[in-house]
Design a protein around this motif. Sequence first.
Motif, PDB file in Angstrom:
ATOM      1  N   LEU A 184       0.882  -1.164   0.000  1.00  0.00           N
ATOM      2  CA  LEU A 184       0.000   0.000   0.000  1.00  0.00           C
ATOM      3  C   LEU A 184       0.922   1.217   0.000  1.00  0.00           C
ATOM      4  O   LEU A 184       1.756   1.368   0.898  1.00  0.00           O
ATOM      5  CB  LEU A 184      -0.895  -0.005   1.251  1.00  0.00           C
ATOM      6  N   VAL A 185       0.781   2.066  -1.015  1.00  0.00           N
ATOM      7  CA  VAL A 185       1.676   3.213  -1.166  1.00  0.00           C
ATOM      8  C   VAL A 185       0.912   4.477  -0.785  1.00  0.00           C
ATOM      9  O   VAL A 185      -0.138   4.778  -1.359  1.00  0.00           O
ATOM     10  CB  VAL A 185       2.176   3.335  -2.627  1.00  0.00           C
ATOM     11  N   LEU A 186       1.434   5.185   0.205  1.00  0.00           N
ATOM     12  CA  LEU A 186       0.836   6.454   0.620  1.00  0.00           C
ATOM     13  C   LEU A 186       1.813   7.570   0.291  1.00  0.00           C
ATOM     14  O   LEU A 186       2.788   7.790   1.006  1.00  0.00           O
ATOM     15  CB  LEU A 186       0.595   6.457   2.131  1.00  0.00           C
ATOM     16  N   PRO A 187       1.596   8.301  -0.810  1.00  0.00           N
ATOM     17  CA  PRO A 187       2.484   9.421  -1.134  1.00  0.00           C
ATOM     18  C   PRO A 187       2.415  10.509  -0.053  1.00  0.00           C
ATOM     19  O   PRO A 187       1.533  10.477   0.813  1.00  0.00           O
ATOM     20  CB  PRO A 187       1.952   9.932  -2.463  1.00  0.00           C
ATOM     21  N   ARG A 188       3.338  11.443  -0.126  1.00  0.00           N
ATOM     22  CA  ARG A 188       3.462  12.463   0.920  1.00  0.00           C
ATOM     23  C   ARG A 188       2.127  13.156   1.234  1.00  0.00           C
ATOM     24  O   ARG A 188       1.778  13.338   2.403  1.00  0.00           O
ATOM     25  CB  ARG A 188       4.495  13.520   0.494  1.00  0.00           C
ATOM     26  N   GLY A 189       1.368  13.545   0.204  1.00  0.00           N
ATOM     27  CA  GLY A 189       0.113  14.293   0.424  1.00  0.00           C
ATOM     28  C   GLY A 189      -0.863  13.518   1.303  1.00  0.00           C
ATOM     29  O   GLY A 189      -1.250  13.989   2.387  1.00  0.00           O
ATOM     30  N   PRO A 190      -1.284  12.326   0.875  1.00  0.00           N
ATOM     31  CA  PRO A 190      -2.197  11.530   1.712  1.00  0.00           C
ATOM     32  C   PRO A 190      -1.607  11.202   3.082  1.00  0.00           C
ATOM     33  O   PRO A 190      -2.327  11.186   4.091  1.00  0.00           O
ATOM     34  CB  PRO A 190      -2.405  10.251   0.892  1.00  0.00           C
ATOM     35  N   PHE A 191      -0.268  10.962   3.133  1.00  0.00           N
ATOM     36  CA  PHE A 191       0.358  10.665   4.429  1.00  0.00           C
ATOM     37  C   PHE A 191       0.154  11.845   5.378  1.00  0.00           C
ATOM     38  O   PHE A 191      -0.247  11.684   6.528  1.00  0.00           O
ATOM     39  CB  PHE A 191       1.860  10.393   4.248  1.00  0.00           C
ATOM     40  N   GLU A 192       0.457  13.046   4.886  1.00  0.00           N
ATOM     41  CA  GLU A 192       0.367  14.213   5.769  1.00  0.00           C
ATOM     42  C   GLU A 192      -1.063  14.469   6.210  1.00  0.00           C
ATOM     43  O   GLU A 192      -1.319  14.842   7.355  1.00  0.00           O
ATOM     44  CB  GLU A 192       0.982  15.435   5.084  1.00  0.00           C
ATOM     45  N   GLN A 193      -2.014  14.220   5.305  1.00  0.00           N
ATOM     46  CA  GLN A 193      -3.426  14.384   5.698  1.00  0.00           C
ATOM     47  C   GLN A 193      -3.778  13.415   6.830  1.00  0.00           C
ATOM     48  O   GLN A 193      -4.370  13.799   7.832  1.00  0.00           O
ATOM     49  CB  GLN A 193      -4.330  14.097   4.510  1.00  0.00           C
ATOM     50  N   LEU A 194      -3.398  12.154   6.657  1.00  0.00           N
ATOM     51  CA  LEU A 194      -3.721  11.149   7.683  1.00  0.00           C
ATOM     52  C   LEU A 194      -2.999  11.456   8.987  1.00  0.00           C
ATOM     53  O   LEU A 194      -3.545  11.273  10.076  1.00  0.00           O
ATOM     54  CB  LEU A 194      -3.323   9.752   7.197  1.00  0.00           C
ATOM     55  N   PHE A 195      -1.774  11.922   8.885  1.00  0.00           N
ATOM     56  CA  PHE A 195      -0.964  12.156  10.077  1.00  0.00           C
ATOM     57  C   PHE A 195      -1.485  13.352  10.873  1.00  0.00           C
ATOM     58  O   PHE A 195      -1.418  13.364  12.101  1.00  0.00           O
ATOM     59  CB  PHE A 195       0.495  12.393   9.648  1.00  0.00           C
ATOM     60  N   HIS A 196      -2.017  14.338  10.184  1.00  0.00           N
ATOM     61  CA  HIS A 196      -2.383  15.576  10.875  1.00  0.00           C
ATOM     62  C   HIS A 196      -3.873  15.745  11.122  1.00  0.00           C
ATOM     63  O   HIS A 196      -4.274  16.628  11.877  1.00  0.00           O
ATOM     64  CB  HIS A 196      -1.839  16.792  10.096  1.00  0.00           C
ATOM     65  N   ARG A 197      -4.713  14.927  10.491  1.00  0.00           N
ATOM     66  CA  ARG A 197      -6.149  15.048  10.747  1.00  0.00           C
ATOM     67  C   ARG A 197      -6.478  14.499  12.124  1.00  0.00           C
ATOM     68  O   ARG A 197      -5.651  13.827  12.758  1.00  0.00           O
ATOM     69  CB  ARG A 197      -6.930  14.277   9.682  1.00  0.00           C
ATOM     70  N   GLU A 198      -7.700  14.732  12.580  1.00  0.00           N
ATOM     71  CA  GLU A 198      -8.082  14.247  13.901  1.00  0.00           C
ATOM     72  C   GLU A 198      -9.437  13.571  13.808  1.00  0.00           C
ATOM     73  O   GLU A 198     -10.428  14.044  14.365  1.00  0.00           O
ATOM     74  CB  GLU A 198      -8.064  15.407  14.907  1.00  0.00           C
ATOM     75  N   ASP A 199      -9.490  12.490  13.054  1.00  0.00           N
ATOM     76  CA  ASP A 199     -10.735  11.735  12.922  1.00  0.00           C
ATOM     77  C   ASP A 199     -10.442  10.245  13.106  1.00  0.00           C
ATOM     78  O   ASP A 199      -9.308   9.848  13.388  1.00  0.00           O
ATOM     79  CB  ASP A 199     -11.377  12.013  11.551  1.00  0.00           C
ATOM     80  N   ALA A 200     -11.470   9.431  12.933  1.00  0.00           N
ATOM     81  CA  ALA A 200     -11.320   7.994  13.216  1.00  0.00           C
ATOM     82  C   ALA A 200     -10.281   7.336  12.307  1.00  0.00           C
ATOM     83  O   ALA A 200      -9.535   6.445  12.736  1.00  0.00           O
ATOM     84  CB  ALA A 200     -12.671   7.309  13.058  1.00  0.00           C
ATOM     85  N   ILE A 201     -10.239   7.785  11.035  1.00  0.00           N
ATOM     86  CA  ILE A 201      -9.286   7.171  10.096  1.00  0.00           C
ATOM     87  C   ILE A 201      -7.849   7.517  10.505  1.00  0.00           C
ATOM     88  O   ILE A 201      -6.962   6.665  10.511  1.00  0.00           O
ATOM     89  CB  ILE A 201      -9.578   7.617   8.653  1.00  0.00           C
ATOM     90  N   SER A 202      -7.653   8.776  10.894  1.00  0.00           N
ATOM     91  CA  SER A 202      -6.316   9.180  11.331  1.00  0.00           C
ATOM     92  C   SER A 202      -5.908   8.447  12.600  1.00  0.00           C
ATOM     93  O   SER A 202      -4.732   8.152  12.812  1.00  0.00           O
ATOM     94  CB  SER A 202      -6.273  10.686  11.578  1.00  0.00           C
ATOM     95  N   ARG A 203      -6.891   8.164  13.425  1.00  0.00           N
ATOM     96  CA  ARG A 203      -6.582   7.429  14.661  1.00  0.00           C
ATOM     97  C   ARG A 203      -6.015   6.039  14.316  1.00  0.00           C
ATOM     98  O   ARG A 203      -5.026   5.602  14.891  1.00  0.00           O
ATOM     99  CB  ARG A 203      -7.861   7.306  15.494  1.00  0.00           C
TER     100      ARG A 203
END
Lengths: 306, 324
Positions: free
Chosen positions: B277-296
């Motif tokens: 599963l490849v997470l480029p920088r953009g999606p990575f940063e969104q997941l890392f910095h968001r505060e929702d269930a998916i980011s958790r």
Amino acid sequence: MCRILAYLGEPLPAQNLLFDTDNSLVRQSYSPRMMNTFLNLAGFGMKAWDPASLRPEDPFSYRATTLPSFDRNLGFLSSKLAPTCLVAHVRGVTYSDEAVVADTNLHPFQFAGARVALTHNGHLRQFPRMRYTLVEHVRPELAQRIEGTTDSEWIYALVMSQLDDPYGVPETRELADATAQALRILRSVRAANGIDTSSPVNLCLSTGRALVATRFSFDYGWYPPEDEMLETDLPFVSLWYAIGGEYAQHNGGWQMTAGDPPRSVIIASEPLTIDHSSWLEVPEYSMLTAELTPSGLEFETRDLDV
Amino acid sequence: MSDGATAGFLSTVPLLEGRNESDIADLARVLRRRTVPAGETLWHQGQEARELLLIVEGAVAASLHAPGGQVVEIGRAGPGEMVGEIALLDGGGHTMSVQATEQATVLALGKADFAALLARQDPATFSLKRRLAALFTARHREQLRHLAGSLGGDEADLAGEDAARTFAELDYCGPPDSRYLRRMATFHDFDPAALWGFLTSGRYARCPPGRTLLAEGAPSTACYLTINGAVEKVLIRRDGRIRVGLAGPGKAFGYEPLIDGLPSPVTAITRERSLLLVLPRGPFEQLFHREDAISRVFLDVIQRDLVATLRQSLRPHARLAASV
């Protein structure tokens, strides 16, 4: 899934390895600490070489389909044996209509007259599909000696078929090369039969003077989605070793004492003590060789690129 | 040290930045203060973990015991720093022995209170998890520096090779069978909807064995999660090579540069044919910095991976110390 144990070095009571420590091989048989699923126990076997015994080149052999934790004969015997080399195996099988619990399927395998014994922790998935292609790579006289139904006994016959003299005592290097060559043949036979799912092959072979062990898997990380062994196989099948002077009790716990050069080595599916600090994990995809020489124990680790 | 003084100290701890006064006061009440004389061992390697320690004053050293009685000091911690959290997070024994190198004042946080602190779903907890990820990344880099030092020589020049091309040349494909994904231990504890959100945040790609996905010293353009197969994380020098980890199913790699902005600390090469599963920088940063269930889910995957990576990186340390 099985558990394996091998020892080479100073004479050591087998009981110390099999029963006495807080994560001994027999304890692992009912309470493994490094497996995700439980064992279905199908028996126990060991070979133990004692230089003080009659015909010291032949090991004591013991195999029983009973559970080792309730096997009083094993307890009695292990308290009287102090081998310089021991290979032991607890057999686990997954429940299936086709599983055969029998004396002939117990490790270590050693054909009559042969000087090499083998144990295996792992399994070759879809083995029935490749068995008959494998026959081409096994010497006919060795194929005829296969008594059981396991993939492990075929691996043994395949390794023995790579030796110049299957009934002689091979040099450690020749045994290591034969093992690596057997793995190459298995890889090619799997490919020829379209088998590409994870198949761990942790082996331990011994001549009584030397050990060869592998921590290896074909196609690690690939499983059929409904595979019943998936949870067990997701982590790389474990293998550890402790090397040093002698295995002894120290401050109330068992550990390998310092030794330079080393004189003893234990190789096991799991450390024999809950405290791992005197144990090292065998790197994945690697082979260990150990040999008793007049100057001590020669030990080597190498990447297994097959 | 009164609760007030403890709270005052806690508000200066970088890891807890962003916690409000009420949170800090709650935490101060559950911490137990201790003074430790120089030379005292706080715990032994392998011992069951019951607490972590925040250092208020003084210093402690963490040492790895290797076979043959060898002891290697891996790191030191001083005021504002923390020790003992790895074993609390993964439930294993302590990774190293910890000893006070001078008289030290420490605050002890018990296992249950630490778990409660991480279980919340407020912004401060998301922030704590991100800071833990940064802290573990820094520790991992420190461990790798030790190992690289033992190899000697210069880094092999891989930066310009496969890694730069690989990302563009990956063989993208559809997602794997969801029955398989659900059985992976990495994902067992996660809410199915949030897990699905995470697993669809990137793209899937097949890779043959022997492909360099990341080069040590080069920037990383993506984080990878192994779905099938295995990827070796190695340090390569002209005179040798050390494998510092193996990323099998459910294990991630390549995220360190995306967390701290520094170059990749390791070279990553596929050992088996792999599905990633490849997470480029953009999606990575969104997941890392968001505060929702998916980011958790995502932060927990990264945290678990870093904890496992820190443990795994100690294996070559122990082998080198034992010289076998």
